[in-house]
Design a protein around this motif. Structure first.
Motif, PDB file in Angstrom:
ATOM      1  N   SER A  31       0.833  -1.205   0.000  1.00  0.00           N
ATOM      2  CA  SER A  31       0.000   0.000   0.000  1.00  0.00           C
ATOM      3  C   SER A  31       0.865   1.251   0.000  1.00  0.00           C
ATOM      4  CB  SER A  31      -0.955   0.004   1.189  1.00  0.00           C
ATOM      5  OG  SER A  31      -0.245  -0.072   2.403  1.00  0.00           O
ATOM      6  N   LEU A  32       2.067   1.139   0.493  1.00  0.00           N
ATOM      7  CA  LEU A  32       3.037   2.235   0.492  1.00  0.00           C
ATOM      8  C   LEU A  32       4.398   1.658   0.152  1.00  0.00           C
ATOM      9  CD1 LEU A  32       2.261   4.156   3.812  1.00  0.00           C
ATOM     10  CD2 LEU A  32       2.003   5.057   1.511  1.00  0.00           C
ATOM     11  N   ARG A  33       5.161   2.426  -0.584  1.00  0.00           N
ATOM     12  CA  ARG A  33       6.561   2.066  -0.833  1.00  0.00           C
ATOM     13  C   ARG A  33       7.324   3.363  -1.008  1.00  0.00           C
ATOM     14  NH1 ARG A  33       9.256  -2.436  -4.866  1.00  0.00           N
ATOM     15  NH2 ARG A  33      11.394  -1.902  -4.286  1.00  0.00           N
ATOM     16  N   PHE A  34       8.411   3.521  -0.236  1.00  0.00           N
ATOM     17  CA  PHE A  34       9.135   4.792  -0.285  1.00  0.00           C
ATOM     18  C   PHE A  34      10.545   4.622   0.274  1.00  0.00           C
ATOM     19  CE2 PHE A  34       6.777   4.446   3.644  1.00  0.00           C
ATOM     20  CZ  PHE A  34       7.677   4.841   4.628  1.00  0.00           C
ATOM     21  N   PRO A  35      11.455   5.510  -0.150  1.00  0.00           N
ATOM     22  CA  PRO A  35      12.803   5.531   0.431  1.00  0.00           C
ATOM     23  C   PRO A  35      12.813   6.412   1.680  1.00  0.00           C
ATOM     24  CG  PRO A  35      12.695   7.064  -1.393  1.00  0.00           C
ATOM     25  CD  PRO A  35      11.341   6.395  -1.311  1.00  0.00           C
ATOM     26  N   TYR A  36      13.681   6.081   2.603  1.00  0.00           N
ATOM     27  CA  TYR A  36      13.909   6.910   3.789  1.00  0.00           C
ATOM     28  C   TYR A  36      15.363   6.727   4.198  1.00  0.00           C
ATOM     29  CZ  TYR A  36      13.576   8.844   8.478  1.00  0.00           C
ATOM     30  OH  TYR A  36      13.767   9.598   9.610  1.00  0.00           O
ATOM     31  N   ILE A  50      11.444  -3.340   5.864  1.00  0.00           N
ATOM     32  CA  ILE A  50      12.478  -2.314   5.895  1.00  0.00           C
ATOM     33  C   ILE A  50      13.742  -2.955   5.332  1.00  0.00           C
ATOM     34  CG2 ILE A  50      13.769  -0.716   7.346  1.00  0.00           C
ATOM     35  CD1 ILE A  50      11.460  -0.981   9.414  1.00  0.00           C
ATOM     36  N   ALA A  51      14.200  -2.411   4.210  1.00  0.00           N
ATOM     37  CA  ALA A  51      15.331  -3.017   3.504  1.00  0.00           C
ATOM     38  C   ALA A  51      16.526  -2.081   3.506  1.00  0.00           C
ATOM     39  CB  ALA A  51      14.943  -3.329   2.064  1.00  0.00           C
ATOM     40  N   GLY A  52      17.694  -2.697   3.645  1.00  0.00           N
ATOM     41  CA  GLY A  52      18.929  -1.940   3.582  1.00  0.00           C
ATOM     42  C   GLY A  52      20.101  -2.834   3.917  1.00  0.00           C
ATOM     43  N   THR A  53      21.267  -2.248   3.893  1.00  0.00           N
ATOM     44  CA  THR A  53      22.470  -2.983   4.289  1.00  0.00           C
ATOM     45  C   THR A  53      22.444  -3.199   5.791  1.00  0.00           C
ATOM     46  OG1 THR A  53      23.732  -0.971   4.684  1.00  0.00           O
ATOM     47  CG2 THR A  53      23.778  -1.871   2.422  1.00  0.00           C
ATOM     48  N   GLU A  54      23.271  -4.096   6.268  1.00  0.00           N
ATOM     49  CA  GLU A  54      23.367  -4.316   7.713  1.00  0.00           C
ATOM     50  C   GLU A  54      23.692  -3.012   8.440  1.00  0.00           C
ATOM     51  OE1 GLU A  54      22.626  -6.816   9.816  1.00  0.00           O
ATOM     52  OE2 GLU A  54      21.795  -7.780   8.049  1.00  0.00           O
ATOM     53  N   GLU A  55      24.589  -2.242   7.851  1.00  0.00           N
ATOM     54  CA  GLU A  55      24.981  -0.966   8.455  1.00  0.00           C
ATOM     55  C   GLU A  55      23.808   0.014   8.502  1.00  0.00           C
ATOM     56  OE1 GLU A  55      27.632   2.392   6.618  1.00  0.00           O
ATOM     57  OE2 GLU A  55      28.950   0.887   7.559  1.00  0.00           O
ATOM     58  N   ALA A  56      23.040   0.094   7.424  1.00  0.00           N
ATOM     59  CA  ALA A  56      21.902   1.006   7.374  1.00  0.00           C
ATOM     60  C   ALA A  56      20.783   0.569   8.314  1.00  0.00           C
ATOM     61  CB  ALA A  56      21.377   1.117   5.947  1.00  0.00           C
ATOM     62  N   GLY A  83       6.594   7.747  32.294  1.00  0.00           N
ATOM     63  CA  GLY A  83       8.022   7.642  32.551  1.00  0.00           C
ATOM     64  C   GLY A  83       8.824   7.014  31.441  1.00  0.00           C
ATOM     65  N   GLY A  84       8.316   7.089  30.204  1.00  0.00           N
ATOM     66  CA  GLY A  84       9.076   6.583  29.069  1.00  0.00           C
ATOM     67  C   GLY A  84      10.086   7.616  28.608  1.00  0.00           C
ATOM     68  N   GLU A  85      10.774   7.282  27.530  1.00  0.00           N
ATOM     69  CA  GLU A  85      11.821   8.157  27.009  1.00  0.00           C
ATOM     70  C   GLU A  85      11.669   8.298  25.502  1.00  0.00           C
ATOM     71  OE1 GLU A  85      16.714   8.004  26.597  1.00  0.00           O
ATOM     72  OE2 GLU A  85      15.643   6.338  27.518  1.00  0.00           O
ATOM     73  N   ILE A  86      11.696   9.519  25.010  1.00  0.00           N
ATOM     74  CA  ILE A  86      11.688   9.753  23.568  1.00  0.00           C
ATOM     75  C   ILE A  86      13.125   9.587  23.077  1.00  0.00           C
ATOM     76  CG2 ILE A  86      11.219  11.400  21.717  1.00  0.00           C
ATOM     77  CD1 ILE A  86       8.719  10.379  23.275  1.00  0.00           C
ATOM     78  N   LEU A  87      13.339   8.631  22.206  1.00  0.00           N
ATOM     79  CA  LEU A  87      14.674   8.350  21.677  1.00  0.00           C
ATOM     80  C   LEU A  87      14.987   9.170  20.435  1.00  0.00           C
ATOM     81  CD1 LEU A  87      14.673   4.458  21.996  1.00  0.00           C
ATOM     82  CD2 LEU A  87      15.603   6.141  23.605  1.00  0.00           C
ATOM     83  N   ASP A  88      13.942   9.497  19.666  1.00  0.00           N
ATOM     84  CA  ASP A  88      14.143  10.231  18.419  1.00  0.00           C
ATOM     85  C   ASP A  88      12.834  10.899  18.027  1.00  0.00           C
ATOM     86  OD1 ASP A  88      15.607  11.040  16.104  1.00  0.00           O
ATOM     87  OD2 ASP A  88      14.609   9.463  14.955  1.00  0.00           O
ATOM     88  N   GLY A  89      12.923  12.147  17.584  1.00  0.00           N
ATOM     89  CA  GLY A  89      11.757  12.835  17.059  1.00  0.00           C
ATOM     90  C   GLY A  89      11.109  13.750  18.067  1.00  0.00           C
ATOM     91  N   PRO A  90       9.991  14.293  17.633  1.00  0.00           N
ATOM     92  CA  PRO A  90       9.295  14.105  16.368  1.00  0.00           C
ATOM     93  C   PRO A  90      10.097  14.615  15.167  1.00  0.00           C
ATOM     94  CG  PRO A  90       7.832  15.137  17.977  1.00  0.00           C
ATOM     95  CD  PRO A  90       9.220  15.133  18.556  1.00  0.00           C
ATOM     96  N   ASN A  91       9.935  13.867  14.064  1.00  0.00           N
ATOM     97  CA  ASN A  91      10.625  14.169  12.815  1.00  0.00           C
ATOM     98  C   ASN A  91       9.626  14.207  11.665  1.00  0.00           C
ATOM     99  OD1 ASN A  91      13.386  13.741  13.878  1.00  0.00           O
ATOM    100  ND2 ASN A  91      12.691  11.624  14.076  1.00  0.00           N
ATOM    101  N   ALA A  92       9.934  14.972  10.628  1.00  0.00           N
ATOM    102  CA  ALA A  92       9.199  14.882   9.372  1.00  0.00           C
ATOM    103  C   ALA A  92       9.718  13.654   8.636  1.00  0.00           C
ATOM    104  CB  ALA A  92       9.409  16.137   8.538  1.00  0.00           C
ATOM    105  N   VAL A  93       8.803  12.808   8.176  1.00  0.00           N
ATOM    106  CA  VAL A  93       9.149  11.607   7.408  1.00  0.00           C
ATOM    107  C   VAL A  93       8.265  11.577   6.164  1.00  0.00           C
ATOM    108  CG1 VAL A  93       9.974  10.297   9.413  1.00  0.00           C
ATOM    109  CG2 VAL A  93       7.558  10.175   8.773  1.00  0.00           C
ATOM    110  N   PRO A  94       8.551  10.711   5.195  1.00  0.00           N
ATOM    111  CA  PRO A  94       7.778  10.711   3.955  1.00  0.00           C
ATOM    112  C   PRO A  94       6.269  10.510   4.139  1.00  0.00           C
ATOM    113  CG  PRO A  94       9.796   9.492   3.629  1.00  0.00           C
ATOM    114  CD  PRO A  94       9.711   9.817   5.108  1.00  0.00           C
TER     115      PRO A  94
END
Length: 123
Positions: A31-36, A50-56, A83-94
């Motif tokens: 239903s969706l396909r996109f690069p990020y 989610i596809a990519g190299t091991e490093e990615a 008491g959770g922690e936000i690790l990343d974001g909020p960010n704009a994504v595709p």
């Protein structure tokens, strides 16, 4: 903050090679396909491939699921309350905006608030 959908993350090294199996399993097309960043993503059935190299892929492998919600602001408040922690974001994504949170107990979840175009793919 209703959860619209929860997607199981499936990490693969080649999206084109992985998709035919998931088309067969789900009887659906992506239903969706996109690069990020250095990744390629596709949503099919209840899965987010989610596809990519091991490093990615390395920075993302610790995230257990992707949850599509109607309000990231409510997620932020809920995480703070418990008491959770936000690790990343909020960010704009595709697909709209996202954030990644670690909850008490250790679960790490990506939350995404879809913009209108991406939300239309859920119908």
């Amino acid at each position: 903050m209703p959860v619209v959908r929860t997607l199981t993350r499936v990490y693969v090294d080649d999206l084109d090679a992985a998709l035919p199996t998931f088309v067969g399993l789900t009887g659906e097309q992506p239903s969706l396909r996109f690069p990020y960043r250095d990744l390629e993503l596709a949503s099919i059935g209840g899965h987010l491939l989610i596809a990519g190299t091991e490093e990615a892929l390395a920075p993302y492998r610790g995230t257990h699921a992707t949850v599509i919600v109607t309000s990231l602001d409510e997620v932020l408040a809920l995480v703070a309350t418990h008491g959770g922690e936000i690790l990343d974001g909020p960010n704009a994504v595709p697909t709209g905006r996202n954030l990644t949170a670690r909850h008490p107990g250790g679960a790490t979840v990506e939350y995404v608030e879809f913009h209108a175009e991406a939300a239309a793919t859920l119908a």
